[in-house]
Enzyme design. Structure first.
Site, PDB file in Angstrom:
ATOM      1  N   ASP A   1       0.898  -1.115   0.099  1.00  0.00           N
ATOM      2  CA  ASP A   1       0.065  -0.101  -0.045  1.00  0.00           C
ATOM      3  C   ASP A   1       0.828   1.171  -0.075  1.00  0.00           C
ATOM      4  O   ASP A   1       1.903   1.185   0.800  1.00  0.00           O
ATOM      5  CB  ASP A   1      -1.004   0.114   1.422  1.00  0.00           C
ATOM      6  CG  ASP A   1      -2.003   1.145   1.297  1.00  0.00           C
ATOM      7  OD1 ASP A   1      -2.836   1.140   0.394  1.00  0.00           O
ATOM      8  OD2 ASP A   1      -1.951   2.164   2.358  1.00  0.00           O
TER       9      ASP A   1
ATOM     10  N   GLU B   1      14.859 -15.559   0.102  1.00  0.00           N
ATOM     11  CA  GLU B   1      15.052 -16.471   1.183  1.00  0.00           C
ATOM     12  C   GLU B   1      14.381 -17.759   0.808  1.00  0.00           C
ATOM     13  O   GLU B   1      14.507 -18.632   1.508  1.00  0.00           O
ATOM     14  CB  GLU B   1      15.263 -15.783   2.421  1.00  0.00           C
ATOM     15  CG  GLU B   1      16.348 -14.674   2.631  1.00  0.00           C
ATOM     16  CD  GLU B   1      16.096 -13.955   3.786  1.00  0.00           C
ATOM     17  OE1 GLU B   1      15.280 -14.575   4.721  1.00  0.00           O
ATOM     18  OE2 GLU B   1      16.826 -13.000   4.156  1.00  0.00           O
TER      19      GLU B   1
END
Length: 561
Positions: free
Chosen positions: A223, A272
């Site tokens: 956002d 990751e």
């Protein structure tokens, strides 16, 4: 609860090569409070969403984006977050969130969650401590606290205006009761902006990313992605009515170059994890070229194409923005996204029912029949373009905006302020209808938090299912064809074909699309075998005459060539 690394079974190709699923995905936006109510309290929730996931799978979408469900005082419908690792009780629990993620993955759907990093709630622990501890508190450095101008600090620190209207600053009260410093909030006063120059803020959000990635989410819609970094010194703009400047100029509080370092660090966090997790930018920028900066190879994966959303149903305008969008994304290797509606703008079935040039927040219903016909045609055009498409809940039902909500039921915070956004976002947030009967048309047993029009019974999922002329069945058919013909979403360009004025015509491999944006029937050269048409159920059909096809007014057709 048990946290886990979860991904849909098809997260990779059979050879184990990453699929790049997001490059041509159709992503469905769920606004949790208005999608489905599982406990009958009139407010949508996570159990309600879970119960309707099979519907979304059958609809044919690839992923589900959930608007905020975090712990929040709900000053801005959850975009004021008090705790980024907790679920607001109105939506359920962390166990419910875990169940939604697991159920979605079992169905082959991916889950994208909203992240709100520009600001927190004023009830966030950091902000509350900053107020309690007063001037000099190290917690104040994590927000933008400033002394005011004037002899006694009675004036805001600069001339910035809130997106919701009024000054972008609110003055605090010191612990001893005296007037204190001011704090910055680009939106409501209950939404203080974080100071992203502070390392603790950056560390905290990397930790929040990992929390939800460990929960198994497949990505984040970010956002106000353009708002995190402010220009050094927070300089005055020197103009009023600053909302009119948005989208035209780089503002000192929006689209600053420093945001890109943040997103490069986030991309490293996502790397990751297995399963191709993604970042999606809600970035309002002056040009699509600046939007492309957010999706360079080491930053985000997608950015919303607001220039396309704001384009009226006009062939020349659409072609211009399509070409510009594709051209801007090509150098950075990112897919273009296409979107027609979301929780912040008037639904496109209503926008297209009104004359051009009125913006994206409208107060008039316009010509409902015209708006629906154009909306159906615009959907087929959008789904035929290369890249990823976003569908806002209820648009597959052809829902219009509710433009006649009484003032006493409205909840949009900008509605209650003197200036700023129009404050009519409630009209696109009315809970969607599932059945043709009941107090909330199947939304839940306890009514709905915003009143639904009586006409929505005929627009419900139940009423439209099985009706070949319905908008719901058009979406189901279009998404099925798109899945069967990968060339619809793949690639980075279109081959424009000659067409009469007011008609868009392009080819992509063994597929062609023609869109008549005029109010009259137009003949075009027959592209091939008709696959699908947006022509409505009022008896209008595409006619084949010799080697020409006659497209009804405001109609899009797909062809196999």
């Amino acid at each position: 609860m048990t946290q886990h690394l979860a991904a849909p079974a098809d997260a990779a190709t059979p050879t184990g090569t990453p699929s790049g699923w997001w490059r041509d995905a159709v992503i469905y936006q769920v606004y949790p409070r208005s999608f489905a109510d599982g406990n009958g309290d009139g407010m949508g929730d996570l159990p309600g969403i879970r119960s309707r996931l099979p519907y979304l799978k059958a609809l044919g979408v690839d992923a589900v984006w959930l608007s905020p469900f975090y712990a929040s005082p709900q000053a801005d419908a959850g975009y004021d977050v008090a705790d980024y690792r907790a679920i607001d009780p109105m939506f359920g629990t962390l166990h419910d969130a875990d169940a939604v993620i697991r159920e979605a993955h079992a169905l082959g759907l991916r889950i994208i969650v909203d992240l709100v990093p520009n600001h927190s709630s004023d009830q966030h622990e950091w902000f509350q401590r900053a107020l309690r501890e007063g001037p000099g508190s190290p917690l104040r450095e994590r927000y933008h606290f400033r002394t005011g101008k004037g002899a006694n600090g009675e004036l805001p620190p600069n001339d910035w205006e809130s997106i919701f209207g009024g000054p972008a600053w609110t003055r605090t009260e010191n612990p001893d009761g005296t007037p204190g410093d001011w704090y910055l909030h680009l939106f409501a006063p209950e939404q203080p902006d974080f100071n992203w120059e502070h390392p603790a803020v950056r560390d905290e959000f990397r930790s929040i990313l990992r929390f939800w990635l460990d929960m198994g989410v497949d990505g984040f819609r970010v956002d106000v992605a353009h708002g995190l970094v402010k220009a050094a010194g927070l300089p005055d703009i020197g103009a009023h009515d600053q909302l009119k400047l948005l989208g035209n100029d780089v503002m000192p509080f929006f689209d600053q170059d420093g945001v890109h370092e943040i997103y490069r660090s986030w991309r490293n966090v996502l790397s990751e994890y297995d399963g191709e997790r993604v970042l999606v930018a809600e970035a309002w920028t002056p040009t699509v070229d600046r939007t492309a900066n957010y999706v360079r190879p080491d930053e985000m994966h997608q950015a919303f194409n607001f220039q396309y959303l704001g384009t009226h149903w006009d062939a020349a305008e659409l072609r211009t923005v399509i070409d510009a969008s594709l051209a801007a994304m090509r150098p950075v290797g990112a897919p273009t996204t296409w979107v027609l509606s979301n929780h912040d703008v008037t639904r496109h079935a209503t926008r297209f029912a009104n004359p051009a040039g009125l913006g994206t927040q409208l107060r008039t219903p316009g010509d409902r029949e015209l708006g629906l016909r154009r909306a159906r045609a615009a959907t087929l055009l959008m789904l035929a373009l290369p890249g990823s498409a976003y569908v806002y809940q209820g648009e597959e039902l052809g829902l219009p905006d509710v433009t006649d909500l009484p003032d006493e039921v409205r909840q949009d915070p900008s509605f209650f302020r003197a200036t700023g956004q129009d404050g009519f976002r409630d009209g696109c947030r009315v809970p969607i209808p599932w059945t043709a009967e009941g107090s909330s048309y199947g939304f839940g047993a306890g009514g709905s938090w915003l009143p639904q029009p009586a006409t929505w019974a005929a627009l419900s999922v139940e009423a439209q299912t099985g009706d070949p002329g319905s908008t719901l069945e058009l979406y189901r058919s279009a998404l099925a064809v798109r899945r069967e013909r990968p060339e619809l979403g793949a690639g980075e360009s279109v081959e424009w074909l000659e067409a009469p004025e007011g008609v868009l015509s392009f080819r992509r491999d063994g597929f062609a699309c023609t869109a008549n944006t005029t109010g009259r029937a137009i003949s075009v050269p027959l592209p091939g075998r008709l696959l699908l048409s947006s022509a409505d159920s009022a008896g209008e059909e595409i006619r084949i005459v010799d080697d020409e096809a006659v497209l009804p007014a405001d109609t899009t057709a797909w062809w196999a060539v």
